[in-house]
Design a protein around this motif. Sequence first.
Motif, short mmCIF file in Angstrom:
data_model
loop_
_atom_site.label_atom_id
_atom_site.label_comp_id
_atom_site.label_asym_id
_atom_site.label_seq_id
_atom_site.Cartn_x
_atom_site.Cartn_y
_atom_site.Cartn_z
N GLU A 1 34.93 38.32 82.72
CA GLU A 1 34.93 38.46 84.18
C GLU A 1 36.01 37.58 84.79
O GLU A 1 36.69 37.98 85.74
CB GLU A 1 33.56 38.08 84.75
CG GLU A 1 32.47 39.11 84.51
CD GLU A 1 32.51 40.24 85.51
OE1 GLU A 1 33.40 40.24 86.38
OE2 GLU A 1 31.67 41.15 85.41
N ARG A 2 36.19 36.39 84.24
CA ARG A 2 37.21 35.48 84.75
C ARG A 2 38.62 35.99 84.47
O ARG A 2 39.57 35.62 85.16
CB ARG A 2 37.02 34.09 84.14
CG ARG A 2 35.77 33.38 84.65
CD ARG A 2 35.58 32.03 83.98
NE ARG A 2 34.38 31.37 84.49
CZ ARG A 2 33.91 30.22 84.01
NH1 ARG A 2 34.55 29.61 83.02
NH2 ARG A 2 32.82 29.69 84.52
N LEU A 3 38.74 36.85 83.46
CA LEU A 3 40.03 37.47 83.16
C LEU A 3 40.27 38.71 84.01
O LEU A 3 41.31 39.36 83.89
CB LEU A 3 40.08 37.86 81.67
CG LEU A 3 40.12 36.70 80.67
CD1 LEU A 3 40.03 37.24 79.24
CD2 LEU A 3 41.37 35.86 80.85
N GLY A 4 39.32 39.02 84.87
CA GLY A 4 39.49 40.16 85.76
C GLY A 4 39.01 41.48 85.20
O GLY A 4 39.32 42.52 85.76
N ARG B 1 34.94 36.34 92.52
CA ARG B 1 36.37 36.43 92.21
C ARG B 1 36.66 35.63 90.94
O ARG B 1 36.39 34.43 90.88
CB ARG B 1 37.19 35.89 93.39
CG ARG B 1 38.71 35.90 93.17
CD ARG B 1 39.43 35.44 94.43
NE ARG B 1 39.26 36.40 95.52
CZ ARG B 1 39.58 36.15 96.79
NH1 ARG B 1 40.07 34.97 97.14
NH2 ARG B 1 39.41 37.08 97.71
N LEU B 2 37.15 36.33 89.93
CA LEU B 2 37.46 35.69 88.64
C LEU B 2 36.26 34.93 88.08
O LEU B 2 36.37 33.83 87.57
CB LEU B 2 38.66 34.76 88.78
CG LEU B 2 39.97 35.42 89.22
CD1 LEU B 2 41.07 34.38 89.40
CD2 LEU B 2 40.41 36.49 88.24
N ARG C 1 33.74 33.62 89.71
CA ARG C 1 33.16 32.60 90.58
C ARG C 1 32.67 33.22 91.87
O ARG C 1 33.37 34.03 92.49
CB ARG C 1 34.18 31.51 90.91
CG ARG C 1 34.63 30.68 89.71
CD ARG C 1 35.59 29.60 90.16
NE ARG C 1 34.98 28.71 91.15
CZ ARG C 1 35.65 27.86 91.91
NH1 ARG C 1 36.97 27.78 91.79
NH2 ARG C 1 35.03 27.10 92.77
N GLY D 1 40.14 43.20 92.17
CA GLY D 1 39.18 42.65 91.22
C GLY D 1 37.99 41.96 91.86
O GLY D 1 37.02 41.63 91.17
N ASP D 2 38.03 41.71 93.18
CA ASP D 2 36.89 41.10 93.87
C ASP D 2 35.67 42.02 93.79
O ASP D 2 35.78 43.24 93.90
CB ASP D 2 37.21 40.86 95.34
CG ASP D 2 38.11 39.66 95.57
OD1 ASP D 2 38.41 38.95 94.60
OD2 ASP D 2 38.52 39.45 96.73
#
Length: 214
Positions: A103-106, A172-173, A175, A188-189
């Motif tokens: 998820e943090r990688l988009g 977002r990413l 978070r 990506g949001d």
Amino acid sequence: MGCGRVGSALALRLDGLGHQVTVVDQNPDAFRRLGAFDGLRVTGVGFDRDTLAEAGIEQADAFAAVSSGDNSNILAARVARETFGVTNVVARIYDPGRAEVYERLGIPTVATVPWAADQVLRRILPQGAKSEFTDATGAVSLAQTAVHPGWVGTRLTHLEAATGARVAYLVRLGRALLPGPDTVHQDGDQLFVLAPVGELDAVEQSLGRPPAHD
């Protein structure tokens, strides 16, 4: 990618809704699960560029990697997004720790085990165990809503004015963030909106198409 129980069910539902669907799987016998299916069947490795090209990835609006392997799913999702520019991409991941990293990688993920646990909790603790909920009076709902790429670069305050909904928070990413007056929607949001129950469908429809310009 993946014609197991999830992949075949997803393909048949999309096919039934009138979408053009291609299913990719390494095992041609897996396609038996599709039964009466009007889409294409492509035998091959789902993260191989030639296989994806044969499947029509260059014209695809969306890509779902739902095979039984976490590594294969994330590789395929990244190739679809980063190489072929597919906007709507999701990968099924069994390991919840990995899901958070991706998820943090988009790369949007569906973590199978937490999702299943949440579905059970929704039924045994209906008032306190779900991330999308309706308030006790049944008037207001919180829901994650898909947003058309045309909204990228738009302030969330403009989005709220156009839909009548409130953006409760965004992810977002990997978070979760509370939006401010100058927060702009980025690619990506994931948006979670509050809206009256009777207007939620209209809000989702509005966000599912590009914003109107004066």
